[in-house]
Design an enzyme around this catalytic site. Structure first.
Site, PDB file in Angstrom:
ATOM      1  N   HIS A  16       0.839  -1.210   0.000  1.00  0.00           N
ATOM      2  CA  HIS A  16       0.000   0.000   0.000  1.00  0.00           C
ATOM      3  C   HIS A  16       0.874   1.261   0.000  1.00  0.00           C
ATOM      4  O   HIS A  16       0.598   2.214  -0.730  1.00  0.00           O
ATOM      5  CB  HIS A  16      -0.884   0.052   1.251  1.00  0.00           C
ATOM      6  CG  HIS A  16      -1.965  -0.984   1.324  1.00  0.00           C
ATOM      7  ND1 HIS A  16      -2.112  -1.836   2.396  1.00  0.00           N
ATOM      8  CD2 HIS A  16      -2.976  -1.299   0.466  1.00  0.00           C
ATOM      9  CE1 HIS A  16      -3.162  -2.616   2.216  1.00  0.00           C
ATOM     10  NE2 HIS A  16      -3.708  -2.324   1.038  1.00  0.00           N
ATOM     11  N   LYS A  40     -15.547  -9.802   8.312  1.00  0.00           N
ATOM     12  CA  LYS A  40     -15.671 -10.321   9.680  1.00  0.00           C
ATOM     13  C   LYS A  40     -14.310 -10.575  10.308  1.00  0.00           C
ATOM     14  O   LYS A  40     -14.171 -10.561  11.522  1.00  0.00           O
ATOM     15  CB  LYS A  40     -16.456 -11.641   9.660  1.00  0.00           C
ATOM     16  CG  LYS A  40     -17.895 -11.501   9.261  1.00  0.00           C
ATOM     17  CD  LYS A  40     -18.630 -12.836   9.461  1.00  0.00           C
ATOM     18  CE  LYS A  40     -19.901 -12.886   8.633  1.00  0.00           C
ATOM     19  NZ  LYS A  40     -19.703 -13.525   7.328  1.00  0.00           N
ATOM     20  N   ARG A  89      -2.623  -6.096  -8.077  1.00  0.00           N
ATOM     21  CA  ARG A  89      -1.635  -7.146  -7.805  1.00  0.00           C
ATOM     22  C   ARG A  89      -1.733  -8.274  -8.815  1.00  0.00           C
ATOM     23  O   ARG A  89      -2.660  -8.332  -9.609  1.00  0.00           O
ATOM     24  CB  ARG A  89      -1.854  -7.708  -6.388  1.00  0.00           C
ATOM     25  CG  ARG A  89      -1.383  -6.793  -5.313  1.00  0.00           C
ATOM     26  CD  ARG A  89      -1.954  -7.184  -3.981  1.00  0.00           C
ATOM     27  NE  ARG A  89      -3.401  -7.010  -3.994  1.00  0.00           N
ATOM     28  CZ  ARG A  89      -4.183  -7.207  -2.947  1.00  0.00           C
ATOM     29  NH1 ARG A  89      -3.667  -7.630  -1.817  1.00  0.00           N
ATOM     30  NH2 ARG A  89      -5.472  -7.005  -3.033  1.00  0.00           N
ATOM     31  N   SER A 126      -3.141  -7.784   3.010  1.00  0.00           N
ATOM     32  CA  SER A 126      -3.439  -7.619   4.438  1.00  0.00           C
ATOM     33  C   SER A 126      -3.946  -8.935   5.024  1.00  0.00           C
ATOM     34  O   SER A 126      -3.658  -9.259   6.178  1.00  0.00           O
ATOM     35  CB  SER A 126      -4.487  -6.522   4.635  1.00  0.00           C
ATOM     36  OG  SER A 126      -4.012  -5.296   4.133  1.00  0.00           O
TER      37      SER A 126
HETATM   38  P1  ADP Z   1     -10.035  -3.450  -0.034  1.00  0.00           P
HETATM   39  O1  ADP Z   1     -10.490  -4.070   1.244  1.00  0.00           O
HETATM   40  O2  ADP Z   1     -10.882  -2.327  -0.527  1.00  0.00           O
HETATM   41  O3  ADP Z   1      -9.633  -4.431  -1.120  1.00  0.00           O
HETATM   42  P2  ADP Z   1      -7.277  -3.192   0.657  1.00  0.00           P
HETATM   43  O4  ADP Z   1      -6.835  -2.429   1.846  1.00  0.00           O
HETATM   44  O5  ADP Z   1      -7.142  -4.667   0.708  1.00  0.00           O
HETATM   45  O6  ADP Z   1      -8.739  -2.708   0.398  1.00  0.00           O
HETATM   46  O7  ADP Z   1      -6.554  -2.654  -0.635  1.00  0.00           O
HETATM   47  C1  ADP Z   1      -6.719  -1.338  -1.054  1.00  0.00           C
HETATM   48  C2  ADP Z   1      -6.081  -1.156  -2.414  1.00  0.00           C
HETATM   49  O8  ADP Z   1      -4.692  -1.433  -2.343  1.00  0.00           O
HETATM   50  C3  ADP Z   1      -6.627  -2.096  -3.487  1.00  0.00           C
HETATM   51  O9  ADP Z   1      -6.612  -1.399  -4.713  1.00  0.00           O
HETATM   52  C4  ADP Z   1      -5.626  -3.205  -3.522  1.00  0.00           C
HETATM   53  O10 ADP Z   1      -5.590  -3.843  -4.786  1.00  0.00           O
HETATM   54  C5  ADP Z   1      -4.360  -2.424  -3.275  1.00  0.00           C
HETATM   55  N1  ADP Z   1      -3.308  -3.259  -2.713  1.00  0.00           N
HETATM   56  C6  ADP Z   1      -3.400  -4.077  -1.656  1.00  0.00           C
HETATM   57  N2  ADP Z   1      -2.231  -4.687  -1.422  1.00  0.00           N
HETATM   58  C7  ADP Z   1      -1.369  -4.224  -2.368  1.00  0.00           C
HETATM   59  C8  ADP Z   1      -0.009  -4.505  -2.698  1.00  0.00           C
HETATM   60  N3  ADP Z   1       0.696  -5.387  -1.998  1.00  0.00           N
HETATM   61  N4  ADP Z   1       0.543  -3.849  -3.735  1.00  0.00           N
HETATM   62  C9  ADP Z   1      -0.192  -2.976  -4.456  1.00  0.00           C
HETATM   63  N5  ADP Z   1      -1.486  -2.685  -4.217  1.00  0.00           N
HETATM   64  C10 ADP Z   1      -2.078  -3.305  -3.194  1.00  0.00           C
END
Ligand code: ADP
Length: 157
Positions: A16, A40, A89, A126
Site C-alpha cells: 500500500h 468479519k 496485484r 493484508s
Molecule cells: P479493499 O479491502 O478495498 O480491497 P485493501 O486495503 O485490501 O482494500 O486494498 C486497497 C487497495 O490497495 C486495493 O486497490 C488493492 O488492490 C491495493 N493493494 C493491496 N495490497 C497491495 C499490494 N501489496 N501492492 C499494491 N497494491 C495493493
C-alpha cells in the site's frame, strides 16, 4: 488533480505504501480514504487503521488521511477529488477492480487509475499478514514498523 486512494488497510502494508508513494508523484494531492471494514475477520479498529496509515505516510506532505463512511464516490466528491487510484496485484485483483471502476464511473463520472503493484509487493495482502501474524509469524518485512509493533502486541510475539 487530487486523487483518492481507498481501501480497508487492515493493516496497511508496504505494498500500500508503495502505491501511495507512486501516486503522490503523479497527482498534486492524495487523500487516503480508510474504509469501514465490513469483513468479519478484520483486526484493527478504524482509529487504529487511520493512525497506522498516518504514521506510514508522515514523510509525504501531499498526502492526507481520512475515514470513509458510505459511498466512495460521495467521499471523492466531498474531497474535490477527480480520480480514484487503486493498486493491481498479480492474480485476482483485475476483475474486481474493473467492475468497481465501471460502477464508480457510471455513478459519478469519476475515473479510476489502476497502478501495477510494485515488483516486490505484488503478492502481499493484508489478509496474509493477518493470518501469518496471528499464527506467530514474523511479518516485519512486509509492513511499516508501527504495524509490526502493533501486531506483536496483539498476538504476543
Ligand atoms: P479493499 O479491502 O478495498 O480491497 P485493501 O486495503 O485490501 O482494500 O486494498 C486497497 C487497495 O490497495 C486495493 O486497490 C488493492 O488492490 C491495493 N493493494 C493491496 N495490497 C497491495 C499490494 N501489496 N501492492 C499494491 N497494491 C495493493
Amino acid at each position: 488533480m487530487k486523487a483518492v486512494i481507498s481501501g480497508s488497510f487492515d493493516p496497511i502494508t508496504r505494498g500500500h505504501v508503495d502505491i501511495i508513494t507512486r501516486a503522490a508523484a503523479l497527482f498534486d494531492e492524495i487523500v487516503v480514504g480508510v474504509a469501514v471494514n465490513s469483513a468479519k475477520n478484520g483486526i484493527f479498529s478504524m482509529d487504529e487503521r487511520v493512525a497506522f496509515v498516518r504514521d506510514a505516510v508522515a514523510g509525504l506532505p501531499e498526502v492526507e488521511v481520512a475515514p470513509v463512511d458510505g459511498l466512495l464516490v460521495d467521499f471523492c466528491t466531498a474531497q474535490g477529488a477527480g480520480a480514484i487510484v487503486r493498486g493491481l496485484r498479480f492474480g485476482g485483483d483485475f476483475d474486481y477492480e474493473l467492475q468497481m471502476a465501471h460502477v464508480n464511473k457510471a455513478m459519478s463520472g469519476i475515473e479510476t487509475v489502476l497502478l501495477p503493484a510494485g515488483r516486490e509487493y505484488g503478492t502481499i495482502s493484508s489478509t496474509i499478514i493477518r493470518s501469518a501474524a496471528g499464527n506467530g509469524g514474523d511479518i516485519s518485512a512486509f509492513v511499516p514498523p508501527m504495524v509490526a509493533e502493533a501486531l506483536r502486541e496483539r498476538f504476543g510475539k
